[in-house]
Write an enzyme that holds these catalytic residues in place. Structure first.
Site, PDB file in Angstrom:
ATOM      1  N   GLY A 163       0.846  -1.200   0.000  1.00  0.00           N
ATOM      2  CA  GLY A 163       0.000   0.000   0.000  1.00  0.00           C
ATOM      3  C   GLY A 163       0.875   1.242   0.000  1.00  0.00           C
ATOM      4  O   GLY A 163       2.020   1.213  -0.474  1.00  0.00           O
ATOM      5  N   HIS A 294       5.390   2.088  19.296  1.00  0.00           N
ATOM      6  CA  HIS A 294       4.430   2.596  18.288  1.00  0.00           C
ATOM      7  C   HIS A 294       4.720   4.063  17.936  1.00  0.00           C
ATOM      8  O   HIS A 294       3.883   4.948  18.150  1.00  0.00           O
ATOM      9  CB  HIS A 294       2.986   2.437  18.808  1.00  0.00           C
ATOM     10  CG  HIS A 294       1.971   2.398  17.713  1.00  0.00           C
ATOM     11  ND1 HIS A 294       0.807   1.668  17.780  1.00  0.00           N
ATOM     12  CD2 HIS A 294       1.935   2.998  16.485  1.00  0.00           C
ATOM     13  CE1 HIS A 294       0.107   1.828  16.677  1.00  0.00           C
ATOM     14  NE2 HIS A 294       0.762   2.642  15.870  1.00  0.00           N
TER      15      HIS A 294
END
Ligand code: NDP
Ligand code: DGY
Length: 329
Positions: A163, A294
Site C-alpha cells: 500500500g 508505536h
C-alpha cells in the site's frame, strides 16, 4: 437523525497538537470539549461524555465500539480518527448509522516508512544490542567475528501489503542495494510494482524466499494473526521480521518461539499486543528482538499534519461536505 443544532458538540479524546484544537474551537460551528491529558480517557469516561455528541475526534487507543456508538445516540454525524488505521472503530456499525469516518492517510506515509527502514537497519545491524554492550562493558576490543549482522546488499525483501507505506518502504530500501523485491496482497498492483521492480507472489513464496519480511498491511479479520507458527516455519532461519502495522497480525507466542529457537534470526516491532507491552513480556528478554513504542508517525510535522487533517475532516463532515480524507464505508 436529530435536527441541526446552533453549535455542534465535538469531543477530542486526548491532548493533541494545539493547531487542531484551534481549528475546531475557533469555528463558530463547534462547541469543543477535550480530555486534555497525555493519558487515554478511561472507557467509562468516554461513555459518559459521548451522549448527544455530533463529532468525535479520537485516537487509535480509543475503542469505538457498538456500546460507544449506542451511548452517543443519533446526533453523532462524524468520527475523525488521528490515524490511518481504523481497526479500533466498529466500521459496520458506523455504516448502519450513517456516521462518516475521516482518517489520516498519506500525511504519515514518509514518517512511517522512514521508521520502518530505521527499525530494519537497527535489527539487521544489531544496533540496540551493540549499544547495550558498550554500556555494559561487553566491548573488549575490535573483534572480526563480533556483532556481525546481515545487511541489505544483495538481499530479497518481501513486503506484505504493497500500500502507501509498503511502497514508500521499498523506495527507501532500493538504494541500499536490495536485489529483489517481492510482495503479496489481495491482488497484484502492476502500476506500483513495475515502478519498484517488485514481483507479486503468494505469501508462502514470499516467506520462503525473503531475507526481510516487512509487514505493512492493514488489520482486518483476514489479516488478524496472519503471522503464526506456520508462517514463521516457512521463513528462512536467517530471515528478519519487521512489523510496523498492527500487533494483532502476529501471534506473539509463536514469534517468541521462532526467535528463541532460531527459526528466524531477528524481529523488529513498532506495534504489539497489548500496547504498552508489559515490561516483563518474554519478547523483551530476547536480544534478537527490537521493540519500539508505536512511534511510526512520531515526527512533530507529521503529528501536526495528522491532527490538522483530522480537524478538517470533522469540520467537513459536520457540514455535509466532502472530507479531505474519508473512509468509504
Ligand atoms: P494502505 O491501505 O495504503 O495499505 C494497506 C495494504 O494492506 C494495502 O496494500 C492492502 O491491499 C493490504 N492488505 C489488505 N489486506 C491484505 C491481505 N489480506 N494480505 C496482504 N495485504 C493486504 O494503508 P497504509 O499503507 O497507509 O497503512 C497501512 C497500515 O499501517 C495501517 O492500516 C496502520 O495499521 C499501519 N500504520 C502504522 C503506523 C505506526 O505508527 N506504526 C503508522 C501508520 C500506519 P489492498 O489494496 O489490496 O487492500
Ligand atoms: C496509524 O496512523 O494507524 C498509526 O498507527 C499511528 O500513526
Amino acid at each position: 437523525a436529530a435536527c441541526e443544532p446552533a453549535r455542534f458538540s465535538v469531543l477530542i479524546t486526548r491532548r493533541v497538537p494545539p493547531k487542531a484544537v484551534r481549528i475546531l474551537s475557533t469555528s463558530p460551528l463547534c462547541e469543543v470539549q477535550q480530555w486534555d491529558s497525555d493519558d487515554p480517557m478511561p472507557h467509562a469516561e468516554l461513555l459518559s461524555r459521548v451522549p448527544g455528541l455530533h463529532a468525535l475526534f479520537c485516537l487509535l487507543s480509543d475503542r469505538i465500539d457498538e456500546e460507544v456508538l449506542d451511548a452517543a445516540g443519533p446526533n453523532l454525524k462524524v468520527i475523525g480518527t488521528l490515524s490511518v488505521g481504523y481497526d479500533h472503530i466498529a466500521v459496520e456499525e458506523c455504516k448502519k448509522r450513517n456516521i462518516r469516518l475521516g482518517y489520516t492517510p498519506d500525511v504519515l506515509t514518509d514518517a512511517t516508512a522512514e521508521l520502518t527502514v530505521a527499525l530494519l537497519l537497527a535489527t539487521t545491524r544489531r544496533l540496540f544490542e551493540a549499544a547495550m554492550e558498550v554500556k555494559s562493558g561487553g566491548w573488549s576490543t575490535w573483534k572480526p567475528l563480533w556483532m556481525c549482522g546481515q545487511g541489505l546488499p544483495n538481499s530479497t525483501v518481501g513486503i506484505v501489503g504493497l500500500g502507501r507505506i509498503g511502497c514508500a518502504v521499498a523506495e527507501r530500501l532500493k538504494p541500499f542495494g536490495v536485489e529483489r523485491f517481492l510482495y503479496c496482497g489481495r491482488q497484484p498492483k502492476p502500476e506500483k510494482a513495475d515502478r519498484l521492480g517488485a514481483h507479486f507472489v503468494p505469501l508462502p513464496t514470499l516467506l520462503a524466499e525473503s531475507d526481510f519480511v516487512v509487514l505493512c498491511c492493514s488489520l482486518t479479520p483476514e489479516t488478524r494473526e496472519m503471522f503464526a507458527e506456520d508462517a514463521f516455519r516457512k521463513m528462512k532461519n536467517s530471515a528478519i521480521f519487521i512489523n510496523t502495522s498492527r500487533g494483532a497480525m502476529v501471534d506473539q507466542d509463536a514469534l517468541y518461539s521462532a526467535l528463541q529457537e532460531g527459526q528466524i534470526a531477528a524481529a523488529g516491532l513498532d506495534v504489539t499486543t497489548p500496547e504498552p507491552l508489559p515490561t516483563d513480556h518474554p519478547l523483551l528478554s530476547l536480544k534478537n528482538c527490537v521493540v519500539l513504542p508505536h512511534i511510526g508517525s512520531a515526527t512533530v510535522a507529521t503529528r501536526t499534519s495528522m491532527s490538522i487533517l483530522t480537524a478538517e475532516n470533522i469540520l467537513a463532515g459536520l457540514q455535509d461536505q466532502p472530507m479531505p480524507a474519508e473512509v468509504v464505508l
